[in-house]
Design a protein around this motif. Structure first.
Motif, short mmCIF file in Angstrom:
data_model
loop_
_atom_site.label_atom_id
_atom_site.label_comp_id
_atom_site.label_asym_id
_atom_site.label_seq_id
_atom_site.Cartn_x
_atom_site.Cartn_y
_atom_site.Cartn_z
N LEU A 49 24.93 130.51 69.07
CA LEU A 49 26.10 130.30 69.91
C LEU A 49 25.84 129.17 70.90
O LEU A 49 24.84 129.18 71.61
CB LEU A 49 26.40 131.60 70.66
CG LEU A 49 27.71 131.70 71.41
CD1 LEU A 49 28.90 131.65 70.45
CD2 LEU A 49 27.75 133.01 72.19
N HIS A 50 26.73 128.20 70.92
CA HIS A 50 26.59 127.05 71.82
C HIS A 50 26.74 127.50 73.27
O HIS A 50 27.62 128.30 73.59
CB HIS A 50 27.65 125.99 71.48
CG HIS A 50 27.41 124.70 72.16
ND1 HIS A 50 28.12 124.32 73.26
CD2 HIS A 50 26.53 123.71 71.92
CE1 HIS A 50 27.69 123.14 73.66
NE2 HIS A 50 26.72 122.75 72.86
N ALA A 51 25.87 126.98 74.13
CA ALA A 51 25.89 127.35 75.54
C ALA A 51 25.46 126.16 76.40
O ALA A 51 24.92 125.18 75.89
CB ALA A 51 24.95 128.53 75.79
N PHE A 52 25.69 126.28 77.68
CA PHE A 52 25.22 125.32 78.67
C PHE A 52 24.45 126.11 79.73
O PHE A 52 24.71 127.29 79.94
CB PHE A 52 26.38 124.59 79.35
CG PHE A 52 27.10 123.65 78.44
CD1 PHE A 52 26.59 122.40 78.16
CD2 PHE A 52 28.29 124.04 77.85
CE1 PHE A 52 27.26 121.53 77.31
CE2 PHE A 52 28.97 123.18 77.00
CZ PHE A 52 28.45 121.92 76.73
N PHE A 53 23.53 125.44 80.40
CA PHE A 53 22.83 126.09 81.50
C PHE A 53 22.55 125.07 82.59
O PHE A 53 22.54 123.87 82.36
CB PHE A 53 21.52 126.73 81.02
CG PHE A 53 20.48 125.73 80.60
CD1 PHE A 53 19.53 125.28 81.51
CD2 PHE A 53 20.45 125.25 79.30
CE1 PHE A 53 18.57 124.36 81.14
CE2 PHE A 53 19.49 124.32 78.92
CZ PHE A 53 18.56 123.88 79.83
N ARG A 54 22.35 125.59 83.77
CA ARG A 54 21.91 124.81 84.92
C ARG A 54 20.72 125.54 85.52
O ARG A 54 20.70 126.76 85.57
CB ARG A 54 22.99 124.71 85.99
CG ARG A 54 24.17 123.88 85.63
CD ARG A 54 25.16 123.84 86.80
NE ARG A 54 26.40 123.24 86.42
CZ ARG A 54 26.65 121.93 86.47
NH1 ARG A 54 25.75 121.11 86.91
NH2 ARG A 54 27.82 121.46 86.11
N ILE A 55 19.76 124.77 86.01
CA ILE A 55 18.65 125.37 86.75
C ILE A 55 19.10 125.50 88.20
O ILE A 55 19.57 124.53 88.80
CB ILE A 55 17.38 124.52 86.66
CG1 ILE A 55 16.94 124.36 85.20
CG2 ILE A 55 16.25 125.14 87.50
CD1 ILE A 55 15.79 123.41 85.00
#
Length: 125
Positions: free
Chosen positions: A17-23
């Protein structure tokens, strides 16, 4: 913090599943990075396996806090996560602990049940 993989079912996506993240934080230092792309390999109400080409600073012993965003059944999810392990495999795989309250956990479980029934009845829920 102890990561308990066996507390809940784990849904394995046939296609990640495509996702985005931020630290959000590394150790005690608050940060606000740009979005990184990732793929969710599997997920449970308490954690997920995330794959990305980016090498996150987990190995130096600092706790890494993330915000992970994805859509499941056209519903947006924005989950808080903490990196608990890292392996260099086809980029980097990360074990992410997600700390949800009971309402959020139930919402994720229901969304996973719908997703599973619509995409792959062979996966266990």
């Amino acid at each position: 913090m102890r990561y308990k993989r066996k507390d809940y079912f784990r849904y394995e996506f046939k296609e990640p599943l495509h996702a985005f993240f931020r630290i959000l934080r590394v150790g005690r230092k608050e940060v606000n990075t740009s979005k990184g792309e990732a793929r969710i390999i599997n997920i449970s109400p308490n954690g997920m396996k995330l794959n990305t080409s980016l090498d996150l600073p987990h190995s130096d012993g600092h706790e890494v806090k993330l915000s992970i965003s994805f859509h499941l059944n056209k519903r947006p999810f924005h989950l808080p996560g903490t990196v608990v392990w890292k392996k260099k495999i086809a980029g980097y795989n990360y074990g992410i602990y997600i700390d949800l309250d009971e309402t959020e956990r139930k919402g994720l479980v229901e969304a996973l049940k719908v997703y599973a029934s619509n995409h792959d009845n062979r996966n266990e829920i």
